[in-house]
Design an enzyme around this catalytic site. Sequence first.
Site, PDB file in Angstrom:
ATOM      1  N   HIS A 108       0.298  18.273  58.153  1.00 31.45           N
ATOM      2  CA  HIS A 108       0.075  18.442  59.590  1.00 31.45           C
ATOM      3  C   HIS A 108      -1.425  18.456  59.889  1.00 31.45           C
ATOM      4  O   HIS A 108      -2.254  18.645  58.996  1.00 31.45           O
ATOM      5  CB  HIS A 108       0.696  19.766  60.074  1.00 31.45           C
ATOM      6  CG  HIS A 108       0.110  20.972  59.416  1.00 31.45           C
ATOM      7  ND1 HIS A 108       0.412  21.339  58.127  1.00 31.45           N
ATOM      8  CD2 HIS A 108      -0.803  21.884  59.860  1.00 31.45           C
ATOM      9  CE1 HIS A 108      -0.265  22.425  57.806  1.00 31.45           C
ATOM     10  NE2 HIS A 108      -1.013  22.776  58.838  1.00 31.45           N
ATOM     11  N   ASP A 110      -3.807  20.807  62.292  1.00 33.42           N
ATOM     12  CA  ASP A 110      -3.599  22.140  62.884  1.00 33.42           C
ATOM     13  C   ASP A 110      -3.420  22.081  64.404  1.00 33.42           C
ATOM     14  O   ASP A 110      -4.238  21.472  65.106  1.00 33.42           O
ATOM     15  CB  ASP A 110      -4.774  23.065  62.542  1.00 33.42           C
ATOM     16  CG  ASP A 110      -4.762  23.445  61.065  1.00 33.42           C
ATOM     17  OD1 ASP A 110      -3.670  23.618  60.499  1.00 33.42           O
ATOM     18  OD2 ASP A 110      -5.857  23.538  60.480  1.00 33.42           O
ATOM     19  N   HIS A 258      -3.050  17.940  56.288  1.00 31.58           N
ATOM     20  CA  HIS A 258      -3.052  18.740  55.064  1.00 31.58           C
ATOM     21  C   HIS A 258      -1.724  19.467  54.903  1.00 31.58           C
ATOM     22  O   HIS A 258      -0.948  19.604  55.865  1.00 31.58           O
ATOM     23  CB  HIS A 258      -4.209  19.750  55.063  1.00 31.58           C
ATOM     24  CG  HIS A 258      -4.142  20.727  56.185  1.00 31.58           C
ATOM     25  ND1 HIS A 258      -4.544  20.422  57.474  1.00 31.58           N
ATOM     26  CD2 HIS A 258      -3.683  22.011  56.251  1.00 31.58           C
ATOM     27  CE1 HIS A 258      -4.356  21.454  58.254  1.00 31.58           C
ATOM     28  NE2 HIS A 258      -3.827  22.447  57.551  1.00 31.58           N
ATOM     29  N   ARG A 273      -8.830  32.255  57.812  1.00 28.79           N
ATOM     30  CA  ARG A 273      -9.360  30.993  58.341  1.00 28.79           C
ATOM     31  C   ARG A 273      -9.808  31.174  59.787  1.00 28.79           C
ATOM     32  O   ARG A 273      -9.244  31.998  60.514  1.00 28.79           O
ATOM     33  CB  ARG A 273      -8.352  29.862  58.179  1.00 28.79           C
ATOM     34  CG  ARG A 273      -7.227  29.843  59.159  1.00 28.79           C
ATOM     35  CD  ARG A 273      -6.372  28.579  59.053  1.00 28.79           C
ATOM     36  NE  ARG A 273      -6.051  28.154  60.402  1.00 28.79           N
ATOM     37  CZ  ARG A 273      -5.030  27.397  60.756  1.00 28.79           C
ATOM     38  NH1 ARG A 273      -4.220  26.913  59.851  1.00 28.79           N
ATOM     39  NH2 ARG A 273      -4.819  27.073  62.008  1.00 28.79           N
TER      40      ARG A 273
HETATM   41  C1  SIN Z   1      -2.999  25.785  56.710  1.00 25.90           C
HETATM   42  O1  SIN Z   1      -2.249  24.859  56.973  1.00 25.90           O
HETATM   43  O2  SIN Z   1      -3.841  26.154  57.509  1.00 25.90           O
HETATM   44  C2  SIN Z   1      -2.937  26.483  55.372  1.00 25.90           C
HETATM   45  C3  SIN Z   1      -3.696  25.729  54.326  1.00 25.90           C
HETATM   46  C4  SIN Z   1      -3.662  26.451  52.993  1.00 25.90           C
HETATM   47  O3  SIN Z   1      -3.218  27.604  52.906  1.00 25.90           O
HETATM   48  O4  SIN Z   1      -4.090  25.848  52.008  1.00 25.90           O
END
Ligand code: SIN
Length: 282
Positions: A108, A110, A258, A273
């Site tokens: 996806h 984000d 990702h 994050r």
């Molecule tokens: C996410 O999609 O923000 C998580 C990425 C991760 O935990 O590596």
Amino acid sequence: MNKLNVMNNFLNIKPYAPNLGAVITNIDLSIDISDAELKGIRDAFNKFQVLFFQNQSEISPENHIKLGKCFGDLHIHPAAPKMKNFPEIFEINTDKNSKIANGAEDFHSDVSCDIEPPLGTMLQLHVLPECGGDTMFANMYLAYEALSKPMQVFLGGLKASHESEHFYKGRYQNKNEVDRNKEYPSAIHPIIRTHPETGKKAIYVNKFFTTRIEGLADQESKLILDYLFTHIEKTEFQIRYKWNKNDMAFWDNRCTIHKALWDYFPNERKGRRVTIKGSVPY
Ligand code: SIN
């Protein structure tokens, strides 16, 4: 300039793989970065699309927020629980009690369901399983360039709906009145977007949020989205990042997708994050 010959006076930048990503080893993100370093990071971000900062120490939530703000205003997640006193921080916290791992279901970009979806995301992981918990990234410029010219032209004229209620509702612990009555974001974006800084074109659909192609019949929309979801996940567009403790990844949501691998259950993987606001895709 050849992507593999990177000269930068301030940063030690090494490509991670020929198709995507770079590693930066000589900057401490837990303290203020200089204007020259910031420019170096911005240039590398535009060139490599995903940066991995290694040799880091754990960054406090305050400094993580400060760092993210060097790249723009911060985005507040529309559904995920907020860290106490730090609504800008999205906690990644998976252990033996977890029913979900954020970002693990599928590739996806984000929060692409927002009208102005995030420009980029900076994730630092502090607790890692002994093995596993890698993150996959895929290059959406390459995915676009791999399409035939007629397909590029066809998709270039189309827009798609990105919705979130099906995905966010009841996902987090807030399965209460607020969640039931909440309005979840949705938006219509071009299937092929132009990166506002590089001017390059990238495919902008993903399995999490993209539900329908505007103007096509249901069956046509489903067929083309299924084709695109398969196409963008081809291994030649991908890298797989193996984390070290306290690495910081900074990915560009406008030209990459990702997916976090949840192959380490019941072990722990924890981090924080911040996400930087973007603009309306065009
Ligand atoms: C996410 O999609 O923000 C998580 C990425 C991760 O935990 O590596």
